[in-house]
Scaffold this motif. Structure first.
Motif, PDB file in Angstrom:
ATOM      1  N   UNK A  55       0.809  -1.226   0.000  1.00 51.06           N
ATOM      2  CA  UNK A  55       0.000   0.000   0.000  1.00 51.06           C
ATOM      3  C   UNK A  55       0.841   1.274   0.000  1.00 51.06           C
ATOM      4  N   UNK A  56       2.120   1.156   0.339  1.00 51.73           N
ATOM      5  CA  UNK A  56       2.982   2.332   0.375  1.00 51.73           C
ATOM      6  C   UNK A  56       3.478   2.756  -1.013  1.00 51.73           C
ATOM      7  N   UNK A  57       3.170   1.968  -2.048  1.00 42.65           N
ATOM      8  CA  UNK A  57       3.581   2.347  -3.400  1.00 42.65           C
ATOM      9  C   UNK A  57       2.975   3.697  -3.774  1.00 42.65           C
ATOM     10  N   UNK A  58       3.781   4.524  -4.372  1.00 43.16           N
ATOM     11  CA  UNK A  58       3.291   5.838  -4.806  1.00 43.16           C
ATOM     12  C   UNK A  58       2.371   5.664  -6.008  1.00 43.16           C
ATOM     13  N   UNK A  59       1.635   6.700  -6.292  1.00 43.59           N
ATOM     14  CA  UNK A  59       0.754   6.700  -7.460  1.00 43.59           C
ATOM     15  C   UNK A  59       1.574   6.462  -8.728  1.00 43.59           C
ATOM     16  N   UNK A  60       2.739   7.090  -8.818  1.00 40.97           N
ATOM     17  CA  UNK A  60       3.608   6.932  -9.982  1.00 40.97           C
ATOM     18  C   UNK A  60       4.079   5.484 -10.113  1.00 40.97           C
ATOM     19  N   UNK A  61       4.438   4.856  -8.991  1.00 41.26           N
ATOM     20  CA  UNK A  61       4.876   3.461  -9.039  1.00 41.26           C
ATOM     21  C   UNK A  61       3.736   2.534  -9.438  1.00 41.26           C
ATOM     22  N   UNK A  62       2.542   2.808  -8.941  1.00 41.30           N
ATOM     23  CA  UNK A  62       1.378   1.994  -9.334  1.00 41.30           C
ATOM     24  C   UNK A  62       1.115   2.136 -10.833  1.00 41.30           C
ATOM     25  N   UNK A  63       1.273   3.337 -11.338  1.00 41.93           N
ATOM     26  CA  UNK A  63       1.095   3.550 -12.780  1.00 41.93           C
ATOM     27  C   UNK A  63       2.142   2.796 -13.581  1.00 41.93           C
ATOM     28  N   UNK A  64       3.381   2.743 -13.069  1.00 41.72           N
ATOM     29  CA  UNK A  64       4.432   1.960 -13.730  1.00 41.72           C
ATOM     30  C   UNK A  64       4.029   0.493 -13.800  1.00 41.72           C
ATOM     31  N   UNK A  65       3.493  -0.016 -12.696  1.00 43.43           N
ATOM     32  CA  UNK A  65       3.058  -1.417 -12.651  1.00 43.43           C
ATOM     33  C   UNK A  65       1.980  -1.653 -13.705  1.00 43.43           C
ATOM     34  N   UNK A  66       1.010  -0.757 -13.786  1.00 43.63           N
ATOM     35  CA  UNK A  66      -0.081  -0.902 -14.763  1.00 43.63           C
ATOM     36  C   UNK A  66       0.457  -0.851 -16.188  1.00 43.63           C
ATOM     37  N   UNK A  67       1.363   0.070 -16.467  1.00 40.93           N
ATOM     38  CA  UNK A  67       1.964   0.151 -17.814  1.00 40.93           C
ATOM     39  C   UNK A  67       2.728  -1.124 -18.152  1.00 40.93           C
ATOM     40  N   UNK A  68       3.420  -1.670 -17.170  1.00 37.49           N
ATOM     41  CA  UNK A  68       4.153  -2.913 -17.381  1.00 37.49           C
ATOM     42  C   UNK A  68       3.194  -4.070 -17.688  1.00 37.49           C
ATOM     43  N   UNK A  69       2.097  -4.134 -16.971  1.00 38.46           N
ATOM     44  CA  UNK A  69       1.119  -5.196 -17.222  1.00 38.46           C
ATOM     45  C   UNK A  69       0.540  -5.037 -18.626  1.00 38.46           C
ATOM     46  N   UNK A  70       0.272  -3.812 -19.039  1.00 37.10           N
ATOM     47  CA  UNK A  70      -0.203  -3.578 -20.408  1.00 37.10           C
ATOM     48  C   UNK A  70       0.811  -4.102 -21.427  1.00 37.10           C
ATOM     49  N   UNK A  71       2.102  -3.856 -21.180  1.00 39.43           N
ATOM     50  CA  UNK A  71       3.148  -4.338 -22.084  1.00 39.43           C
ATOM     51  C   UNK A  71       3.196  -5.859 -22.086  1.00 39.43           C
ATOM     52  N   UNK A  72       3.018  -6.465 -20.924  1.00 38.23           N
ATOM     53  CA  UNK A  72       3.021  -7.924 -20.824  1.00 38.23           C
ATOM     54  C   UNK A  72       1.850  -8.510 -21.595  1.00 38.23           C
ATOM     55  N   UNK A  73       0.672  -7.929 -21.435  1.00 39.13           N
ATOM     56  CA  UNK A  73      -0.510  -8.405 -22.161  1.00 39.13           C
ATOM     57  C   UNK A  73      -0.287  -8.274 -23.668  1.00 39.13           C
ATOM     58  N   UNK A  74       0.325  -7.172 -24.085  1.00 39.41           N
ATOM     59  CA  UNK A  74       0.628  -6.991 -25.503  1.00 39.41           C
ATOM     60  C   UNK A  74       1.557  -8.110 -25.993  1.00 39.41           C
ATOM     61  N   UNK A  75       2.607  -8.390 -25.215  1.00 37.37           N
ATOM     62  CA  UNK A  75       3.530  -9.469 -25.590  1.00 37.37           C
ATOM     63  C   UNK A  75       2.796 -10.804 -25.685  1.00 37.37           C
ATOM     64  N   UNK A  76       1.929 -11.061 -24.716  1.00 36.38           N
ATOM     65  CA  UNK A  76       1.172 -12.318 -24.722  1.00 36.38           C
ATOM     66  C   UNK A  76       0.261 -12.408 -25.944  1.00 36.38           C
ATOM     67  N   UNK A  77      -0.364 -11.290 -26.300  1.00 38.05           N
ATOM     68  CA  UNK A  77      -1.225 -11.278 -27.490  1.00 38.05           C
ATOM     69  C   UNK A  77      -0.417 -11.604 -28.742  1.00 38.05           C
ATOM     70  N   UNK A  78       0.802 -11.092 -28.813  1.00 33.44           N
ATOM     71  CA  UNK A  78       1.667 -11.375 -29.958  1.00 33.44           C
ATOM     72  C   UNK A  78       2.069 -12.845 -29.998  1.00 33.44           C
ATOM     73  N   UNK A  79       2.489 -13.361 -28.872  1.00 29.14           N
ATOM     74  CA  UNK A  79       2.972 -14.744 -28.808  1.00 29.14           C
ATOM     75  C   UNK A  79       1.837 -15.736 -29.025  1.00 29.14           C
ATOM     76  N   UNK A  80       0.672 -15.427 -28.471  1.00 32.13           N
ATOM     77  CA  UNK A  80      -0.449 -16.363 -28.493  1.00 32.13           C
ATOM     78  C   UNK A  80      -1.489 -16.035 -29.564  1.00 32.13           C
ATOM     79  N   UNK A  81      -1.113 -15.238 -30.536  1.00 35.29           N
ATOM     80  CA  UNK A  81      -2.069 -14.757 -31.536  1.00 35.29           C
ATOM     81  C   UNK A  81      -2.915 -15.869 -32.151  1.00 35.29           C
ATOM     82  N   UNK A  82      -2.314 -16.993 -32.443  1.00 30.33           N
ATOM     83  CA  UNK A  82      -3.044 -18.081 -33.111  1.00 30.33           C
ATOM     84  C   UNK A  82      -3.980 -18.843 -32.187  1.00 30.33           C
ATOM     85  N   UNK A  83      -3.786 -18.730 -30.888  1.00 28.52           N
ATOM     86  CA  UNK A  83      -4.588 -19.522 -29.954  1.00 28.52           C
ATOM     87  C   UNK A  83      -5.328 -18.668 -28.917  1.00 28.52           C
TER      88      UNK A  83
END
Length: 117
Positions: A55-83
């Motif tokens: 809970x001590x994470x700053x707003x900026x750090x939480x936003x970094x986490x969210x941006x990272x998850x978005x990037x991960x989901x994008x990577x997963x969409x690329x890798x798993x495109x066929x399935x």
């Protein structure tokens, strides 16, 4: 934060090495969610846990986490495109749960480093 780390690259390699798991035989029992929706649900649950445990994470750090998850989901969409839109099997569901937990571990490690600074 995590997508530029060796651990993330190893996880992506681990996923690509297990892509054969996502070649679903038509006769296998399927769950009611698609492969991509399961990845998204599991990652969301893990990231909620990460933020809840820090809970001590700053707003900026939480936003970094969210941006990272978005990037991960994008990577997963690329890798798993066929399935991505196929319904998952129980075995795939277990793999997705495990993989998402490993992603959480990467975030836990990086947040621990942030706390030390």
């Amino acid at each position: 934060m995590v997508t530029d780390k060796d651990g993330y690259m190893h996880l992506i390699q681990y996923l690509t090495e297990h892509l054969g798991l996502f070649e679903t035989p038509a006769s296998e029992e399927l769950v009611s969610d698609t492969v991509m929706s399961l990845f998204e649900e599991q990652l969301a649950a893990q990231i909620i846990m990460v933020c809840g445990q820090n809970p001590e994470l700053s707003f900026a750090d939480r936003n970094k986490v969210i941006r990272e998850v978005d990037a991960i989901v994008y990577d997963l969409e690329e890798i798993l495109a066929n399935v991505a839109n196929r319904y998952a099997t129980p075995e795939q569901t277990r793999f997705i749960t495990e993989f998402s937990g490993l992603i959480k571990n990467l975030f836990d490690q990086e947040i621990a480093k942030l706390k030390q600074v």
